[in-house]
Design an enzyme around this catalytic site. Structure first.
Site, PDB file in Angstrom:
ATOM      1  N   ASP A 173       0.852  -1.192   0.000  1.00 22.24           N
ATOM      2  CA  ASP A 173       0.000   0.000   0.000  1.00 22.24           C
ATOM      3  C   ASP A 173       0.886   1.238   0.000  1.00 22.24           C
ATOM      4  O   ASP A 173       1.922   1.268   0.673  1.00 22.24           O
ATOM      5  CB  ASP A 173      -0.869   0.047   1.255  1.00 22.24           C
ATOM      6  CG  ASP A 173      -1.962  -1.005   1.278  1.00 22.24           C
ATOM      7  OD1 ASP A 173      -1.895  -1.957   0.473  1.00 22.24           O
ATOM      8  OD2 ASP A 173      -2.879  -0.882   2.104  1.00 22.24           O
TER       9      ASP A 173
ATOM     10  N   HIS B 221       4.996  -7.342  -0.167  1.00 24.47           N
ATOM     11  CA  HIS B 221       4.735  -8.682  -0.681  1.00 24.47           C
ATOM     12  C   HIS B 221       5.390  -8.912  -2.042  1.00 24.47           C
ATOM     13  O   HIS B 221       5.699  -7.963  -2.765  1.00 24.47           O
ATOM     14  CB  HIS B 221       3.225  -8.899  -0.805  1.00 24.47           C
ATOM     15  CG  HIS B 221       2.493  -8.813   0.500  1.00 24.47           C
ATOM     16  ND1 HIS B 221       1.952  -9.919   1.119  1.00 24.47           N
ATOM     17  CD2 HIS B 221       2.215  -7.753   1.309  1.00 24.47           C
ATOM     18  CE1 HIS B 221       1.366  -9.542   2.248  1.00 24.47           C
ATOM     19  NE2 HIS B 221       1.521  -8.233   2.389  1.00 24.47           N
TER      20      HIS B 221
ATOM     21  N   SER C 131       8.389   4.708   4.951  1.00 22.89           N
ATOM     22  CA  SER C 131       9.447   3.932   4.324  1.00 22.89           C
ATOM     23  C   SER C 131       9.151   3.749   2.842  1.00 22.89           C
ATOM     24  O   SER C 131       8.116   4.185   2.349  1.00 22.89           O
ATOM     25  CB  SER C 131       9.601   2.581   5.021  1.00 22.89           C
ATOM     26  OG  SER C 131       8.562   2.343   5.934  1.00 22.89           O
TER      27      SER C 131
END
EC number: 4.1.1.65
Length: 295
Positions: free
Chosen positions: A113, A169, A256
């Protein structure tokens, strides 16, 4: 003010920035910049704050954070009362149905996201960040022979702000090599900071690995730390079979960045993302969402 493109409503939204006053003061005032260079960018500062976020005392921050940033906790596997500390909440897992994976092998999905930028025809000597600041891919990866393999390729920069889901992921089936760690500082990766500190990604702590994907070739999968990110945690098992959508790792507290590099003629990024990137705007995406296609 950070404006980004919302591809769902095909319009621009304004990002609500966690700690915006602090960021503006730190990166815009002489005192703040001095404090940044002497203390805030150092590992010690992020370790101290990370230590606090790992303690039960930090639990009191959770509900205020949820309310201030309107975080949808119905997507979370656990509710706020079940978290032991703020980092426990920050690194929360989502329900599987909250982030469905596009299973078509030809579709490229977002690894997490956040807000994404895309660059085609990669110039190894000049990769453009938000706000038009350039940096060298050679300097970023610190491996000239590896970098040359990605000349004229494609670069994706996914910025995770503190309010985002902070697990990342794999975007395809494949096998991922061991992680290589590069030492660095802990500057913020927020656009406010990127406009003030040249080549932030090259200066910050970062890690990367080579992901041998089934459908998109060999991908450089990089994670960049930032202010208050006490740790980049890799949860995958190197050199074992990986499935599309499997978790690679997560960041502890702080904003990040995940950066992906693809070789030439392997992928085509969706036009809306490319067009907004050329205009200097990030596009909001979620993990598992289609962002491109195999060439």
């Amino acid at each position: 003010m950070i404006k980004y493109y919302n591809r769902k409503n095909k319009d621009y939204d304004i990002e609500k920035v966690a700690g915006e006053k602090y960021l503006n003061w730190t990166y815009s005032s002489p005192i703040g910049m001095n404090l940044l260079e002497v203390f805030i960018k150092k590992k010690f500062f992020s370790k101290i704050y990370g230590f606090y976020c790992d303690r039960r005392l930090s639990h009191k921050k959770i509900n205020k954070f949820i309310n201030d940033f309107k975080i949808d906790m119905s997507l979370s596997e656990n509710q706020s009362s079940n978290f032991k500390c703020f980092n426990d909440f920050f690194t929360r897992k989502l329900k599987k149905e909250a982030r469905p994976i596009k299973t078509d092998k030809n579709l490229l999905i977002s690894p997490g996201d956040g807000k994404i930028l895309a660059y085609e025809n990669l110039n190894l000597n000049s990769v453009t960040e938000v706000k038009g600041i350039n940096y060298s891919f050679y300097e970023l990866i610190n491996n000239d022979s590896l970098a040359k393999e990605y000349d004229n390729g494609t670069c994706l920069v996914l910025r995770l702000c503190p309010t985002d889901y902070h697990r990342f992921h794999f975007i395809d089936n494949g096998i991922c090599e061991n992680t290589i760690k590069l030492k660095g500082f802990y500057y913020s990766v927020n656009p406010i900071a990127l406009s003030k500190i040249p080549s932030v990604f090259c200066k910050n702590k970062r890690e990367y690995s080579i992901f041998h994907s089934e459908n998109f070739g060999d991908i450089i999968f990089m994670e960049v730390g930032a202010t208050c990110v006490g740790s980049i945690i890799q949860t995958y098992k190197p050199n074992t079979k990986i499935l599309k959508g499997d978790e690679k790792g997560y960041f502890k507290f702080g904003g990040s960045t995940v950066i992906l590099f693809f070789k030439k003629n392997t992928i085509k990024i969706d036009n809306d993302i490319l067009n907004q990137s050329k205009l200097g705007y990030e596009t909001s995406v979620v993990m598992g969402e289609s962002i491109g296609i195999k060439k």
